[in-house]
Design an enzyme around this catalytic site. Structure first.
Site, PDB file in Angstrom:
ATOM      1  N   LYS A 162     -44.119   5.225 -59.692  1.00  0.00           N
ATOM      2  CA  LYS A 162     -43.221   4.714 -58.634  1.00  0.00           C
ATOM      3  C   LYS A 162     -41.951   4.829 -59.054  1.00  0.00           C
ATOM      4  CE  LYS A 162     -43.273   0.919 -55.413  1.00  0.00           C
ATOM      5  NZ  LYS A 162     -44.041  -0.369 -55.242  1.00  0.00           N
ATOM      6  N   SER A 202     -48.219  -4.132 -52.544  1.00  0.00           N
ATOM      7  CA  SER A 202     -47.673  -2.850 -52.296  1.00  0.00           C
ATOM      8  C   SER A 202     -48.363  -1.981 -53.017  1.00  0.00           C
ATOM      9  CB  SER A 202     -46.235  -2.967 -53.031  1.00  0.00           C
ATOM     10  OG  SER A 202     -45.077  -3.471 -51.971  1.00  0.00           O
ATOM     11  N   SER A 261     -45.465  -1.016 -50.561  1.00  0.00           N
ATOM     12  CA  SER A 261     -44.272   0.399 -50.961  1.00  0.00           C
ATOM     13  C   SER A 261     -44.643   1.368 -51.879  1.00  0.00           C
ATOM     14  CB  SER A 261     -43.242  -0.575 -51.305  1.00  0.00           C
ATOM     15  OG  SER A 261     -43.648  -1.032 -52.707  1.00  0.00           O
TER      16      SER A 261
END
Length: 450
Positions: A75, A177, A153
């Site tokens: 990420k 997330s 996210s």
């Protein structure tokens, strides 16, 4: 839907000589280039260098770990030397590339894993749906004729695994997330206790709530990554504990709520039946600490909002604020007026509830739906701000209490709805009980296999 190779199985193929890290990396780079918006950047040169070295080690019988040569995605909150850490924001595009790897990137690189690239996310990791107007929104691979959200996210990390680009990707989780995108994409997602891993080189959102963890196809792969990150030995096959006598609590308030879609509830109930058949003691009872945490959140008492505003206050006060996703900017600004005294009280309440939870569970685990609904359609959320706000809150509603209580948790696929969209259950434990949780998750996964 074809899935990616599992990480441990891929490494076994390396050992058998049926494929090699270079061949796998080239295929992954090709798939990543064809997957819209899942990746913000690719580390092709570095990845090729690492894959070549890994191939040589396997041929010499000197693999660095059981996951040597397995491609991995990060990420874009993790520093990877030579790439810009954008945090999904246009305001960070022009920053200088990172000069060093984040601690976890370094740990897995030393174990021989191959760095493929940086995945997309909600701007500053501040949404549970995964929309990003700057870098595009990854499309959920389970979408039919109409695109559905990936969950956020950690949107790109989940889509990269679900679409078969990589078998493993790292995410972060402040309010859900990792757990939410795992649920929407039919994956396993592990939210660790906050203090389990080093945060060096990770761009934060709310430091008292941020947690890290991998997304994968199996709990076994998650356990292997966890062992490498913790510096422990990794076996080729993880050993699950027996579920006989394992106590599992189910709070009816989490399951019987009318907001839980029928398929989510039905698949959870079937899973609970299978766990009971495997010897688990399933008890339905109110869990007061979790209920009080949820009540705090529904009152708007979310300390993460205050921390996120404090982190980005100077940006919000600058001319660059207009470059932010308007939805993210509005959420950040919403915490500007929270008094410091109120924030301190929220910290104190959270600490009290975490102690209360340990006493209430007394060694038991908790199972809830991960999300009350399947992945919603994307286009209506892009067009309607009020719908976006309401859907984002509904999506994070069941994961936020666990964040407040710092509950390590593993999201596990529980089935699909009538349209083939994944549903998910969440197995959770009190803070710092990660080792027990992961062992139990292996057993739960085995019990749920068809």
């Amino acid at each position: 839907m074809p899935g990616p190779s599992r990480a441990l199985e891929l490494a076994q193929a390396y050992a058998a000589g049926s494929t090699d890290p270079v061949e796998v990396l080239e295929a992954a780079l090709a798939k990543a280039a064809e997957l819209p918006a899942a990746f913000i950047s690719l580390s092709a040169e570095r990845g090729r260098r690492e894959a070549l070295a890994s191939r040589s080690r396997w041929r010499a019988g000197q693999a660095l770990s059981v996951l040597d040569g397995v491609p991995f995605a990060w990420k874009d909150l993790f520093d990877v030397a030579g790439s810009v850490t954008t945090a999904g924001s246009a305001t960070r595009r022009e920053l200088a590339p990172a000069t060093a790897d984040a601690a976890l990137v370094g740990a897995l690189t030393r174990a021989g894993l191959v760095n493929l690239g940086k995945t997309n996310l909600s701007e500053f990791a501040y949404s549970g749906l995964g929309l990003n107007p700057h870098f595009g929104t990854p499309i959920n691979p389970f979408s039919g004729h109409e695109p559905r959200v990936p969950g956020g996210s950690s949107s790109g990390s989940a889509v990269a695994v679900a679409a078969g680009v990589v078998p493993l990707a790292m995410g972060t989780d402040t309010a859900g997330s990792i757990r939410v995108p795992a649920a929407f994409n039919g994956l396993v997602g592990y939210r660790s206790s906050r203090r389990r891993y080093a945060f060096d080189g990770v761009f934060p959102l709310a430091r008292s709530l941020d947690a890290l963890g991998p997304l994968a196809r199996t709990v076994e792969d998650v356990v292997a990554v966890d062992s490498l990150l913790r510096g422990g030995p990794v076996s080729r096959r993880s050993t699950a504990c027996s579920l006989f006598g394992v106590r599992v609590y189910v709070d009816p308030a989490w399951v019987d709520d009318s907001r839980v879609q029928p398929a989510v509830r039905q698949n959870l109930e079937r899973a609970l039946e299978r766990l009971a058949c495997a010897g688990a003691v399933v008890e339905r009872k109110p869990i007061k600490a979790m209920r009080e945490a949820l009540a705090m959140i529904e009152r708007g008492d979310w300390v993460g909002s205050a921390e996120a505003f404090a982190l980005h206050e100077s940006l919000l006060d600058s001319a660059d604020a207009k470059r932010l996703d308007p939805r993210v900017r509005k959420r950040l600004e919403g915490a500007r007026s929270i008094p410091a005294s109120h924030q301190i009280r929220l910290y104190q309440q959270g600490e009290s509830l975490r102690r209360q939870l340990v006493d209430e569970l007394d060694g038991a685990f908790v199972i809830t739906p991960t999300v009350a609904h399947v992945a919603p359609l994307l286009v209506p959320l892009e067009a309607d701000e009020a719908l976006f706000v309401a859907t984002n809150l509904a999506t994070l509603r069941l994961t936020m209490p666990g964040s407040l209580l710092d509950m390590p948790a593993v999201a596990l696929p529980s089935g699909v709805d009538e349209h083939g969209l994944p549903t998910s259950l969440l197995l959770a434990a009190p803070s710092a009980a990660d080792d027990l949780l992961l062992r139990a998750a292996l057993a739960v996964e085995a019990a749920l296999l068809p």
